[in-house]
Design an enzyme around this catalytic site. Structure first.
Site, PDB file in Angstrom:
ATOM      1  N   ASN A  10      48.473  33.848  37.759  1.00  0.00           N
ATOM      2  CA  ASN A  10      48.762  35.157  38.358  1.00  0.00           C
ATOM      3  C   ASN A  10      50.102  35.056  39.059  1.00  0.00           C
ATOM      4  O   ASN A  10      50.201  34.526  40.169  1.00  0.00           O
ATOM      5  CB  ASN A  10      47.643  35.523  39.343  1.00  0.00           C
ATOM      6  CG  ASN A  10      47.727  36.974  39.800  1.00  0.00           C
ATOM      7  OD1 ASN A  10      48.761  37.623  39.657  1.00  0.00           O
ATOM      8  ND2 ASN A  10      46.643  37.468  40.369  1.00  0.00           N
ATOM      9  N   LYS A  17      49.860  32.006  41.668  1.00  0.00           N
ATOM     10  CA  LYS A  17      48.541  31.418  41.876  1.00  0.00           C
ATOM     11  C   LYS A  17      48.012  30.936  40.534  1.00  0.00           C
ATOM     12  O   LYS A  17      48.137  31.643  39.537  1.00  0.00           O
ATOM     13  CB  LYS A  17      47.574  32.455  42.454  1.00  0.00           C
ATOM     14  CG  LYS A  17      48.024  33.098  43.748  1.00  0.00           C
ATOM     15  CD  LYS A  17      47.097  34.241  44.122  1.00  0.00           C
ATOM     16  CE  LYS A  17      47.630  35.041  45.294  1.00  0.00           C
ATOM     17  NZ  LYS A  17      46.812  36.234  45.568  1.00  0.00           N
ATOM     18  N   ARG A  98      48.328  36.974  33.671  1.00  0.00           N
ATOM     19  CA  ARG A  98      48.274  38.368  34.108  1.00  0.00           C
ATOM     20  C   ARG A  98      49.653  38.989  33.908  1.00  0.00           C
ATOM     21  O   ARG A  98      50.645  38.509  34.443  1.00  0.00           O
ATOM     22  CB  ARG A  98      47.891  38.452  35.584  1.00  0.00           C
ATOM     23  CG  ARG A  98      47.884  39.886  36.105  1.00  0.00           C
ATOM     24  CD  ARG A  98      47.719  39.961  37.601  1.00  0.00           C
ATOM     25  NE  ARG A  98      47.946  41.331  38.072  1.00  0.00           N
ATOM     26  CZ  ARG A  98      48.535  41.635  39.217  1.00  0.00           C
ATOM     27  NH1 ARG A  98      48.970  40.683  40.013  1.00  0.00           N
ATOM     28  NH2 ARG A  98      48.705  42.888  39.565  1.00  0.00           N
ATOM     29  N   ASP A 154      47.317  44.679  33.318  1.00  0.00           N
ATOM     30  CA  ASP A 154      46.797  45.549  34.374  1.00  0.00           C
ATOM     31  C   ASP A 154      46.618  46.981  33.900  1.00  0.00           C
ATOM     32  O   ASP A 154      45.892  47.766  34.503  1.00  0.00           O
ATOM     33  CB  ASP A 154      47.746  45.527  35.576  1.00  0.00           C
ATOM     34  CG  ASP A 154      47.358  44.480  36.608  1.00  0.00           C
ATOM     35  OD1 ASP A 154      46.201  44.047  36.592  1.00  0.00           O
ATOM     36  OD2 ASP A 154      48.211  44.101  37.421  1.00  0.00           O
ATOM     37  N   ILE A 215      43.656  47.422  47.747  1.00  0.00           N
ATOM     38  CA  ILE A 215      44.659  47.610  48.788  1.00  0.00           C
ATOM     39  C   ILE A 215      45.196  46.268  49.260  1.00  0.00           C
ATOM     40  O   ILE A 215      44.501  45.493  49.920  1.00  0.00           O
ATOM     41  CB  ILE A 215      44.072  48.372  49.991  1.00  0.00           C
ATOM     42  CG1 ILE A 215      43.420  49.660  49.521  1.00  0.00           C
ATOM     43  CG2 ILE A 215      45.165  48.678  51.001  1.00  0.00           C
ATOM     44  CD1 ILE A 215      42.780  50.443  50.618  1.00  0.00           C
ATOM     45  N   GLY A 216      46.436  45.997  48.870  1.00  0.00           N
ATOM     46  CA  GLY A 216      47.162  44.834  49.351  1.00  0.00           C
ATOM     47  C   GLY A 216      48.575  45.270  49.651  1.00  0.00           C
ATOM     48  O   GLY A 216      48.822  46.446  49.938  1.00  0.00           O
ATOM     49  N   SER A 217      49.516  44.345  49.554  1.00  0.00           N
ATOM     50  CA  SER A 217      50.909  44.741  49.766  1.00  0.00           C
ATOM     51  C   SER A 217      51.342  45.729  48.689  1.00  0.00           C
ATOM     52  O   SER A 217      52.227  46.550  48.896  1.00  0.00           O
ATOM     53  CB  SER A 217      51.819  43.520  49.779  1.00  0.00           C
ATOM     54  OG  SER A 217      51.702  42.808  48.569  1.00  0.00           O
ATOM     55  N   GLY A 218      50.701  45.654  47.523  1.00  0.00           N
ATOM     56  CA  GLY A 218      50.759  46.715  46.515  1.00  0.00           C
ATOM     57  C   GLY A 218      49.388  47.367  46.518  1.00  0.00           C
ATOM     58  O   GLY A 218      48.375  46.670  46.468  1.00  0.00           O
TER      59      GLY A 218
END
Length: 415
Positions: A10, A17, A98, A154, A215-218
């Site tokens: 990822n 990661k 990904r 995605d 919901i994250g930084s994106g």
């Protein structure tokens, strides 16, 4: 005797990661590692082997890009004496990558000359998001030629979006020739969320209706009806919809031309391989809550006593946009919502955000249990119910999403 394994990769712009899984029907984690801080040195390395957790360490060697990070991760993992299960690339059956933007791909793709060329053509459609991941695909093709690479997109989860959602009301000949339509993103995560939540509720996936928040930084949201995506907040690129750490989210399209007369010109951040317009850089990298507060760390913003009015403003903007999409999707699902699901780094960790959002949508029948919300999920819990304990209240859940696992799981199911 070594076990055959799958590697899930990822790659983002600031971190990479990787997770090694056993190659079996329900993959089990063997080891995971990540390099973070690529764009904000010093880069840091974190590594977990089974139950053995290792502390984060600052890297002494330069890590200039995601490819450097991936090379370092492989070298550390393959040369670790504790990793006898994955001691060499000979044990790898597949590498799962990904890829954020899959264009017209509706499912995962095995990398061969044809699919590789198609992915290269997609780079201009999403230079900020695909370039890093494709560089790692190239690296695997070159350095691990005997291991089959499979790309997961995605965008694929949103292949069920209806035409009236995907179509922008612009000249259709231009739109089609330039592939200008809504695609949607975070689909690998939404696939994991849907499958996990349906299992938690003992419902068939095909009968499950959710409003899901990654919901994250994106950050994005998705309306899921009968197990299929019917709308999502991101669009042609991940810029649309909710604001993020450095993304503006939805704005008046004319704004950027009032912001700068250089909008259509190439940004100084462009390279020979990656072309980025000034507008793209401003709205993707120089916006969001970072420009309002000076931090990309939402935990410093989602506090009961914000340190500055700008921190409170950033929090209120985020809540307002989320609530707007919840109302939109609630109507599109005709009120038939099995659960509101919070996922992603912020969605899983910020009890305050969950609390305030659910308070704002009480009129739709949602309610939250304060104690369960404050406690949140334990490390071993995939889905946690934080619904208010009153009759007839619509369910609110937290799902600890896992994109690496979802890729490994689907790899085993389909190959």
């Amino acid at each position: 005797m070594t076990r055959k394994s799958i590697l899930s990769v990822n790659a983002g712009s600031s971190s990479v990661k990787i997770t090694f899984y056993t190659y079996e029907k329900t993959p089990q984690v063997i080891a995971s590692a990540q390099v973070s801080g690529i764009t904000a040195p010093p880069a840091k390395f974190k590594y977990t082997l089974g139950d053995k957790k290792r502390e984060e360490e600052e890297l002494k060697v330069p890590v200039n890009n995601p490819q450097d990070a991936f090379k370092l991760l492989l070298e550390r993992c393959f040369n670790d004496s504790d990793l006898s299960d994955i001691a060499s690339s000979d044990d790898l059956v597949y590498i799962c990558h990904r890829i954020v933007h899959g264009g017209e791909f509706e499912s995962s793709a095995v990398i061969n000359n044809e699919t590789y060329h198609q992915l290269e053509q997609l780079e201009d459609l999403a230079p900020l998001h695909n370039f890093s991941a494709l560089e790692i695909v190239r690296l695997c093709k070159k350095d691990l030629p005997n291991v089959q690479s499979i790309t997961f997109f995605d965008t694929s989860f949103h292949k069920t979006l209806p035409p009236y959602v995907t179509t922008y009301p612009i000249d259709q000949e231009t739109a089609k020739s330039n592939k200008l339509r809504k695609y949607g993103f975070h689909g690998i995560s939404y696939s994991f969320i849907l499958r996990s939540v349906a299992e938690h509720m003992n419902k068939p996936i095909g009968q499950t209706n959710l409003i899901a928040l990654h919901i994250g930084s994106g950050a994005s949201m998705c309306a899921i009806k009968d197990g299929k995506s019917i709308d999502t907040s991101m669009g042609l690129t991940p810029l649309a919809g909710l604001p993020g750490a450095t993304r503006s989210g939805d704005i008046d399209p004319s704004l950027v031309f009032h912001y700068t007369s250089e909008a259509g010109k190439l940004s100084p951040a462009s390279t020979k391989e990656m072309h980025i317009s000034t507008a793209e850089e401003i709205l993707n990298k120089k916006s969001g809550w970072k420009v309002l507060t000076g931090t990309t760390d939402f935990s410093q913003i989602a506090v009961k006593e914000p340190p500055t009015p700008q921190h409170k403003l950033a929090f209120d903007i985020f809540v307002d946009r989320i609530v707007g999409f919840v109302g939109n999707y609630f109507v599109k699902l005709d009120g038939q919502v099995d659960a509101l699901v919070f996922a992603g780094g912020i969605g899983e960790k910020s009890a305050l955000l969950r609390q305030v959002v659910v308070e704002k949508i009480r009129s739709l029948g949602f309610g939250i249990d304060g104690s369960a919300n404050d406690k949140g999920p334990s490390e071993s819990e995939t889905v946690v119910d934080i619904t208010e304990k009153s009759e007839g209240v619509k369910r609110v859940l937290i799902c600890q999403t896992d994109e690496q696992f979802e890729m490994a799981y689907n790899c085993v199911q389909s190959h």
